[in-house]
Design a protein around this motif. Structure first.
Motif, mmCIF file in Angstrom:
data_model
loop_
_atom_site.group_PDB
_atom_site.id
_atom_site.type_symbol
_atom_site.label_atom_id
_atom_site.label_comp_id
_atom_site.label_asym_id
_atom_site.label_seq_id
_atom_site.Cartn_x
_atom_site.Cartn_y
_atom_site.Cartn_z
ATOM 1 N N ASN A 37 22.520 58.737 38.973
ATOM 2 C CA ASN A 37 22.950 59.805 40.015
ATOM 3 C C ASN A 37 23.869 61.004 39.338
ATOM 4 O OD1 ASN A 37 21.654 58.319 42.003
ATOM 5 N ND2 ASN A 37 23.304 57.146 41.739
ATOM 6 N N GLY B 226 16.129 44.127 39.778
ATOM 7 C CA GLY B 226 17.280 44.925 40.411
ATOM 8 C C GLY B 226 17.998 43.989 41.495
ATOM 9 N N ALA B 227 19.118 43.918 41.222
ATOM 10 C CA ALA B 227 20.062 42.862 41.819
ATOM 11 C C ALA B 227 20.930 43.154 43.012
ATOM 12 C CB ALA B 227 20.965 41.720 40.965
ATOM 13 N N LYS C 104 27.516 48.702 36.924
ATOM 14 C CA LYS C 104 27.984 50.089 36.976
ATOM 15 C C LYS C 104 29.311 50.199 37.741
ATOM 16 C CE LYS C 104 23.165 50.524 38.583
ATOM 17 N NZ LYS C 104 23.098 49.587 39.445
ATOM 18 N N ARG D 35 17.989 52.955 55.924
ATOM 19 C CA ARG D 35 16.736 53.509 55.892
ATOM 20 C C ARG D 35 16.337 54.185 57.407
ATOM 21 N NH1 ARG D 35 13.640 48.128 53.647
ATOM 22 N NH2 ARG D 35 15.116 47.223 55.367
ATOM 23 N N ILE E 116 12.764 48.723 38.061
ATOM 24 C CA ILE E 116 13.925 47.499 38.375
ATOM 25 C C ILE E 116 13.716 47.202 39.839
ATOM 26 C CG2 ILE E 116 15.492 47.557 36.584
ATOM 27 C CD1 ILE E 116 17.297 49.181 38.450
ATOM 28 N N ASP F 124 19.709 44.319 36.586
ATOM 29 C CA ASP F 124 20.726 45.535 37.008
ATOM 30 C C ASP F 124 21.602 44.941 38.126
ATOM 31 O OD1 ASP F 124 20.971 48.557 36.686
ATOM 32 O OD2 ASP F 124 20.758 47.917 38.759
ATOM 33 N N PRO G 28 12.001 51.397 42.885
ATOM 34 C CA PRO G 28 10.442 51.811 42.310
ATOM 35 C C PRO G 28 9.536 51.465 43.537
ATOM 36 C CG PRO G 28 11.205 49.831 41.300
ATOM 37 C CD PRO G 28 12.333 50.501 42.258
ATOM 38 N N LEU G 29 9.848 50.693 44.452
ATOM 39 C CA LEU G 29 9.033 50.477 45.588
ATOM 40 C C LEU G 29 9.094 51.071 46.848
ATOM 41 C CD1 LEU G 29 8.746 46.425 45.004
ATOM 42 C CD2 LEU G 29 6.857 48.311 44.454
ATOM 43 N N ALA G 30 10.056 52.360 46.710
ATOM 44 C CA ALA G 30 10.446 52.970 47.776
ATOM 45 C C ALA G 30 11.157 52.301 48.937
ATOM 46 C CB ALA G 30 9.184 53.917 48.317
ATOM 47 N N ARG G 31 12.059 51.413 48.243
ATOM 48 C CA ARG G 31 13.020 50.584 49.272
ATOM 49 C C ARG G 31 12.054 49.740 50.309
ATOM 50 N NH1 ARG G 31 18.379 53.445 48.029
ATOM 51 N NH2 ARG G 31 17.634 55.241 47.102
ATOM 52 N N GLN H 54 19.796 56.211 34.922
ATOM 53 C CA GLN H 54 19.162 55.481 35.899
ATOM 54 C C GLN H 54 19.109 56.354 37.129
ATOM 55 O OE1 GLN H 54 20.128 51.709 38.940
ATOM 56 N NE2 GLN H 54 20.363 51.290 36.552
ATOM 57 N N ARG I 161 7.547 37.084 45.391
ATOM 58 C CA ARG I 161 7.386 38.401 45.281
ATOM 59 C C ARG I 161 7.547 38.893 43.987
ATOM 60 N NH1 ARG I 161 8.248 38.054 50.998
ATOM 61 N NH2 ARG I 161 10.615 38.376 50.871
ATOM 62 N N SER J 109 13.903 41.784 44.872
ATOM 63 C CA SER J 109 13.364 41.070 45.674
ATOM 64 C C SER J 109 14.252 39.853 45.650
ATOM 65 C CB SER J 109 11.880 40.486 45.635
ATOM 66 O OG SER J 109 11.640 40.134 46.487
ATOM 67 N N ARG K 110 19.991 44.108 46.265
ATOM 68 C CA ARG K 110 19.625 43.538 47.661
ATOM 69 C C ARG K 110 20.040 42.060 47.899
ATOM 70 N NH1 ARG K 110 16.422 43.004 52.159
ATOM 71 N NH2 ARG K 110 15.392 40.992 52.182
ATOM 72 N N ASN L 16 5.426 41.093 41.625
ATOM 73 C CA ASN L 16 5.834 42.536 41.085
ATOM 74 C C ASN L 16 5.672 42.507 39.467
ATOM 75 O OD1 ASN L 16 6.445 43.209 43.592
ATOM 76 N ND2 ASN L 16 8.816 42.871 43.174
HETATM 77 N N1 LIG Z 1 21.859 53.646 40.794
HETATM 78 C C1 LIG Z 1 21.623 53.755 42.121
HETATM 79 O O1 LIG Z 1 22.297 54.531 42.629
HETATM 80 C C2 LIG Z 1 20.689 52.612 42.868
HETATM 81 C C3 LIG Z 1 20.437 52.784 44.076
HETATM 82 C C4 LIG Z 1 19.499 51.908 44.566
HETATM 83 C C5 LIG Z 1 19.079 50.896 43.953
HETATM 84 N N2 LIG Z 1 19.305 50.731 42.836
HETATM 85 C C6 LIG Z 1 18.895 49.476 41.757
HETATM 86 O O2 LIG Z 1 17.564 49.629 42.002
HETATM 87 C C7 LIG Z 1 17.009 48.228 42.439
HETATM 88 C C8 LIG Z 1 15.781 48.272 43.335
HETATM 89 O O3 LIG Z 1 16.105 49.143 44.559
HETATM 90 P P1 LIG Z 1 15.757 48.639 46.036
HETATM 91 O O4 LIG Z 1 16.251 47.231 46.011
HETATM 92 O O5 LIG Z 1 16.749 49.715 46.787
HETATM 93 O O6 LIG Z 1 14.238 49.154 46.130
HETATM 94 P P2 LIG Z 1 13.117 48.729 45.966
HETATM 95 O O7 LIG Z 1 12.977 47.744 44.488
HETATM 96 O O8 LIG Z 1 12.149 49.470 45.659
HETATM 97 O O9 LIG Z 1 12.383 47.764 47.193
HETATM 98 C C9 LIG Z 1 13.343 46.672 47.537
HETATM 99 C C10 LIG Z 1 12.452 46.299 48.692
HETATM 100 O O10 LIG Z 1 11.219 45.869 48.517
HETATM 101 C C11 LIG Z 1 10.871 44.366 49.086
HETATM 102 N N3 LIG Z 1 9.942 43.959 48.308
HETATM 103 C C12 LIG Z 1 10.002 43.722 46.816
HETATM 104 N N4 LIG Z 1 8.988 43.124 46.171
HETATM 105 C C13 LIG Z 1 8.160 43.257 47.282
HETATM 106 C C14 LIG Z 1 6.617 42.648 47.299
HETATM 107 N N5 LIG Z 1 6.063 42.446 46.067
HETATM 108 N N6 LIG Z 1 6.052 43.052 48.615
HETATM 109 C C15 LIG Z 1 6.619 43.260 49.617
HETATM 110 N N7 LIG Z 1 8.049 43.697 49.656
HETATM 111 C C16 LIG Z 1 8.590 43.691 48.451
HETATM 112 C C17 LIG Z 1 12.319 43.961 49.219
HETATM 113 O O11 LIG Z 1 12.419 42.931 50.164
HETATM 114 P P3 LIG Z 1 12.402 41.268 49.627
HETATM 115 O O12 LIG Z 1 13.652 41.073 49.040
HETATM 116 O O13 LIG Z 1 12.411 40.593 51.037
HETATM 117 O O14 LIG Z 1 11.432 40.788 49.068
HETATM 118 C C18 LIG Z 1 13.269 44.805 49.539
HETATM 119 O O15 LIG Z 1 13.322 45.182 50.753
HETATM 120 C C19 LIG Z 1 18.257 47.834 43.253
HETATM 121 O O16 LIG Z 1 18.352 46.347 43.279
HETATM 122 C C20 LIG Z 1 19.304 48.229 42.116
HETATM 123 O O17 LIG Z 1 19.466 47.359 40.928
HETATM 124 C C21 LIG Z 1 20.204 51.603 42.075
#
Ligand SMILES: NC(=O)c1ccc[n+]([C@@H]2O[C@H](COP(=O)([O-])OP(=O)(O)OC[C@H]3O[C@@H](n4cnc5c(N)ncnc54)[C@H](OP(=O)(O)O)[C@@H]3O)[C@@H](O)[C@H]2O)c1
Length: 308
Positions: free
Chosen positions: A149, A19-20, A80, A219, A269, A50, A197-200, A168, A277, A272, A22, A281
């Motif tokens: 959504n 997931g790209a 999207k 958050r 997805i 993504d 998937p990592l609960a943000r 998604q 990391r 990071s 961040r 993952n």
């Molecule tokens: N469709 C939608 O409305 C929607 C909404 C939200 C997200 N998304 C998609 O989902 C993807 C992922 O969601 P997300 O980024 O919100 O949440 P996430 O993947 O659940 O969590 C990302 C967070 O976890 C940290 N992290 C990742 N791997 C880690 C590891 N191995 N150990 C410790 N920390 C770790 C990252 O920090 P670091 O970067 O510092 O590692 C970042 O702060 C997005 O990139 C996007 O493509 C879609």
């Protein structure tokens, strides 16, 4: 990495994607590290990436397109449309066409592999939106369609206009609402890309308390971070971490392997900006969870995070 099939139209991806979002929001001084993180994901066997117009208004798509340019034909890229900068929905046909044309240009590609409507727009019937998306499939500029959504009702209506390959939606050990839609996905033959998937970051291990988050960080408004809930959620994290360690894995690996084990048509997805990391993952694809492990996780967090 093992492959997964999403939908019934031929979309095949790695079991874990990238997931790209961040990286699109980081300062430009981080771009080199972000590109290295994307390339590391590819080197680890990830083939699904993504992004969205929303992620930096072109900046995120340009970053991803640059990182993947030399391997474009080996990967599937999803993007999207459908948000405005004030986070209201806009899926009016002319706007959708403009955004898709921009996405193709920003990504530097002649086709988008998966095109999603990012969020429902109550002012435009989903049938009309999918009609516009279908124009791009017919023109060879988009391969597969998705929604994000959305409601089960909209998913059904959209699927009747053109097959939807993937939904998604947010799904993690902490966020379980998407489980209600799984029977519909199975009925219609639609795959699920699990976002956040990592609960943000909560399920990454080193979660930041609310007071230490930036003032604008969304958050701070999440009930997972609210006083009382936060401490109870940390207890869940501690128990999950102990289980992960007993299997020689990390919390993030356990959390992603849990999603992969839920159904054969689910692809998480994680996002990071850090290559190490990312590799951690992706190691989740090699982690086998037994029926006992899955039952143990359900006992630790039967309905997800504390959020009331
Ligand atoms: N469709 C939608 O409305 C929607 C909404 C939200 C997200 N998304 C998609 O989902 C993807 C992922 O969601 P997300 O980024 O919100 O949440 P996430 O993947 O659940 O969590 C990302 C967070 O976890 C940290 N992290 C990742 N791997 C880690 C590891 N191995 N150990 C410790 N920390 C770790 C990252 O920090 P670091 O970067 O510092 O590692 C970042 O702060 C997005 O990139 C996007 O493509 C879609």
């Amino acid at each position: 990495m093992q492959k997964r099939t999403l939908g019934e139209q031929g979309l095949t991806t790695s079991a874990i994607g990238y997931g790209a979002m961040r990286i699109a929001l980081l300062d430009e001084s981080q771009d080199r590290a972000s590109i290295a993180a994307i390339r590391r994901a590819y080197d680890d066997g990830v083939t699904h990436f993504d992004t969205a117009e929303l992620y930096g208004w072109g900046r995120g798509e340009r970053l991803l397109g640059t990182a993947l340019a030399s391997v474009r034909d080996q990967v599937t890229i999803a993007t999207k449309f459908g948000f405005t900068p004030s986070f209201t929905p806009n899926s009016r046909p002319d706007h959708v066409r403009e955004v898709i044309d921009n996405s193709l240009r920003h990504l530097g590609v002649d086709h988008i592999d998966v095109l999603y409507q990012h969020i429902d727009d109550p002012t435009v019937p989903v049938e009309e939106v999918v009609g516009v998306m279908k124009e791009y499939v017919d023109a060879g500029k988009v391969r597969f369609l998705g929604l994000s959504n959305t409601t089960p009702d909209n998913l059904r209506k959209a699927h009747a206009v053109h097959p939807i390959s993937v939904l998604q939606a947010e799904y993690s050990i902490f966020s379980r609402q998407s489980e209600a839609v799984l029977p519909l996905l199975e009925e219609l033959g639609i795959g699920l890309v699990a976002y956040a998937p990592l609960a943000r970051g909560f399920l990454g291990g080193a979660v930041t308390p609310r007071d230490a988050l930036d003032a604008g960080d969304f958050r701070r408004r999440s009930p997972w971070w609210a006083p009382g809930n936060f401490e109870a959620n940390l207890e869940i994290v501690d128990e999950l971490t102990a289980l992960a360690e007993s299997k020689g894995a990390t919390l993030s690996q356990l959390s992603l392997a849990w999603l992969v084990a839920r159904r054969p048509y689910i692809v998480p997805i994680p996002g990071s900006g850090n290559a190490e990391r990312v590799t951690q993952n992706n190691g989740a694809a090699r982690l086998e969870l037994t029926a006992d492990d899955l039952a143990h996780i359900d006992r630790i967090a039967p309905t997800g995070a504390h959020a009331n």
